[in-house]
Enzyme design. Structure first.
Site, mmCIF file in Angstrom:
data_model
loop_
_atom_site.group_PDB
_atom_site.id
_atom_site.type_symbol
_atom_site.label_atom_id
_atom_site.label_comp_id
_atom_site.label_asym_id
_atom_site.label_seq_id
_atom_site.Cartn_x
_atom_site.Cartn_y
_atom_site.Cartn_z
ATOM 1 N N HIS A 22 0.831 -1.209 0.000
ATOM 2 C CA HIS A 22 0.000 0.000 0.000
ATOM 3 C C HIS A 22 0.869 1.264 0.000
ATOM 4 O O HIS A 22 0.668 2.164 -0.834
ATOM 5 C CB HIS A 22 -0.905 -0.014 1.240
ATOM 6 C CG HIS A 22 -1.775 1.187 1.357
ATOM 7 N ND1 HIS A 22 -3.059 1.234 0.874
ATOM 8 C CD2 HIS A 22 -1.544 2.417 1.917
ATOM 9 C CE1 HIS A 22 -3.578 2.423 1.116
ATOM 10 N NE2 HIS A 22 -2.679 3.157 1.759
ATOM 11 N N GLU A 23 1.820 1.316 0.903
ATOM 12 C CA GLU A 23 2.660 2.509 1.004
ATOM 13 C C GLU A 23 3.588 2.652 -0.203
ATOM 14 O O GLU A 23 3.919 3.767 -0.612
ATOM 15 C CB GLU A 23 3.475 2.473 2.305
ATOM 16 C CG GLU A 23 2.653 2.470 3.576
ATOM 17 C CD GLU A 23 1.697 3.652 3.679
ATOM 18 O OE1 GLU A 23 1.975 4.719 3.075
ATOM 19 O OE2 GLU A 23 0.659 3.516 4.352
ATOM 20 N N HIS A 26 1.868 4.708 -2.846
ATOM 21 C CA HIS A 26 2.032 6.156 -2.622
ATOM 22 C C HIS A 26 3.451 6.600 -2.999
ATOM 23 O O HIS A 26 3.643 7.615 -3.682
ATOM 24 C CB HIS A 26 1.806 6.493 -1.141
ATOM 25 C CG HIS A 26 0.393 6.284 -0.675
ATOM 26 N ND1 HIS A 26 -0.697 6.815 -1.309
ATOM 27 C CD2 HIS A 26 -0.095 5.609 0.406
ATOM 28 C CE1 HIS A 26 -1.796 6.487 -0.666
ATOM 29 N NE2 HIS A 26 -1.461 5.747 0.388
#
Length: 455
Positions: A22-23, A26
């Site tokens: 997920h990170e 980003h």
């Protein structure tokens, strides 16, 4: 390794992996936009490992593995040198910022696609949905479902396994209270039946309540104790066993399946045993000198007689494996990800409207138990668990709660609509509301976990 320890390890591995993915979403998009990333952290709290990248990004693993974050250069969090202003997140066009925010959840959906693709290439084992006992005065009984029926479809979906049946029925419950089933009876005749669950929607969406509430039991797969041709020179050949013999008992203990027969023989290494068999409609008693063999460091009994082909075929009826080639698995993984995403969204919405029980919300204790259970079974079940949690993580982060990605996306959409950023005061108030909402959600999740443990 104890189940508790395995659950803890599997939970930490699963959560750390999905948060990292997920990170990274980003992080990767921010880098492509020319935004300076100050820190990439897996977990919160005190760092237990850190490394400085060539571009100045600090990569960190922190002590509490229940989250993570990507910290970017941002004028709202401190002074930004004039020479670095073009690399600050808050100075980017609103479209670029929205792409960075949405990249985390997108990464989770991409991981689910990859996990499902690998699962379908490796082969997803399952049990064919053959109906066992049908409870009287139940929706299944009123629909005309009978023991031995094979459920081949729910609505317009094919259902090769019990898991597929459960997902499809849940999906149908959220749409309609009358659920169409396609079944094939033991004679091979196909029929369309209708499950009427009007007024039962909330009860059926309770945890583990679906099939019991519908009155549908599972027919347990078993291999009849039918014997094949004994190996030459084996104890079975010496005892006079013939192909087609059906074992009724070993030393008076009933032989209900080939598995129970194997267990009984393995427990009698180098011993005499009395085998009662049925042959041509007659019952015979055979005296057997059980042999022995070493398996995994222990001595077990052997008689050198395989299972009959007919018994294996009867057992194979219960097995169902979904396996596809690499290209076909791509389409199947997209379909599976879409179906699970849609089901999750609709379940969340129906929880808000009160039509689905909030007892379905799971907390870290429950998730850890499932992580350990699936990891103990094998790679494919663990991949399935990871895919479902990754989809849930992606959807959860897209909810319009200010402290989540969805909340930040909402602020930026407001900025597009009004032509200027949301005020710091409004953003702060939104974040406070978001924290309260998350705390309430976590409280429900922990309450459900503890209630399940106590029950």
């Amino acid at each position: 390794m104890s189940m508790f320890l395995l659950s803890v390890i599997a939970f930490v591995v699963a959560l750390s992996l999905l948060i990292a993915i997920h990170e990274f979403g980003h992080f990767w998009v921010a880098r492509q936009m020319g935004i300076k990333v100050l820190r990439f952290s897996i977990g919160f709290g005190k760092p237990i490992w850190r490394k400085q990248g060539k571009d100045g990004t600090e990569f960190v693993i922190s002590a509490l593995p229940l989250g993570g974050y990507v910290r970017m250069l941002d004028g709202r969090e401190g002074e930004v040198p004039a020479s670095e202003a073009h690399r600050a997140f808050d100075k980017q066009p609103v479209g670029n910022r929205m792409l960075v925010v949405v990249a985390g959840p997108v990464a989770n959906f991409l991981f689910a696609l990859a996990a499902y693709w690998l699962m379908f290439v490796l082969g997803v084992p399952g049990t064919a949905p053959i109906v066992g006992e049908v409870k009287a005065d139940s929706p299944a009984a009123y629909a005309g479902l009978q023991s031995g029926d094979l459920i081949t479809g729910v609505g317009e979906r094919q259902t090769p396994t019990w898991q597929a049946v459960s997902i499809a029925i849940l999906d149908e419950i959220l749409d309609d209270a009358q659920i169409p089933l396609t079944v094939t009876d033991e004679a091979g005749a196909q029929e369309r039946l209708w499950l009427d669950v009007r007024g039962m929607e909330r009860a059926l969406t309770e945890r583990d309540a679906l099939f019991s509430g519908l009155g549908i039991g599972f027919m347990q797969p078993s291999m009849p104790p039918l014997l094949g041709e004994p190996n030459p020179g084996s104890p079975g050949e010496a005892a006079g066993i013939r192909e087609g013999d059906r074992v009724l008992a070993v030393d008076g203990e009933p032989g209900e399946s080939f598995t129970t027969l194997v267990e009984a023989i393995q427990a009698r290494p180098d011993q005499r045993a009395s085998l009662e068999v049925e042959r041509g409609g007659q019952r015979l008693i055979l005296d057997l000198e059980v042999g022995s063999d070493e398996v995994d460091g222990r001595i077990v009994g052997r008689i050198g007689v395989p299972v009959a082909a007919a018994a294996r075929e009867a057992y194979e009826r219960f097995r169902a494996e979904q396996r596809y080639g690499p290209l076909a698995a791509i389409a199947k993984s997209f379909r599976q990800t879409g179906e699970m995403s849609g089901l999750t969204l609709r379940m969340l919405w129906r929880m808000l409207t009160g039509d689905v029980s909030i007892k379905n919300i799971s907390g870290p204790i429950d998730i850890a138990q499932y992580a350990g259970l699936t990891a103990s079974i094998g790679l494919v079940p663990f991949l399935s668990f990871l895919a479902i949690i990754s989809i849930s993580l992606g959807i959860l982060n897209l909810l319009p709660i200010p402290v989540l990605d969805g909340g930040q996306l909402m602020f930026q959409m407001v900025e597009v609509a009004k032509g200027s950023p949301v005020s710091a005061k409004a953003e702060m108030m939104g974040q406070q509301i978001g924290i309260v909402a998350l705390l309430m959600l976590m409280s429900f999740a922990f309450y459900n976990d503890i209630a399940r443990l106590l029950s």
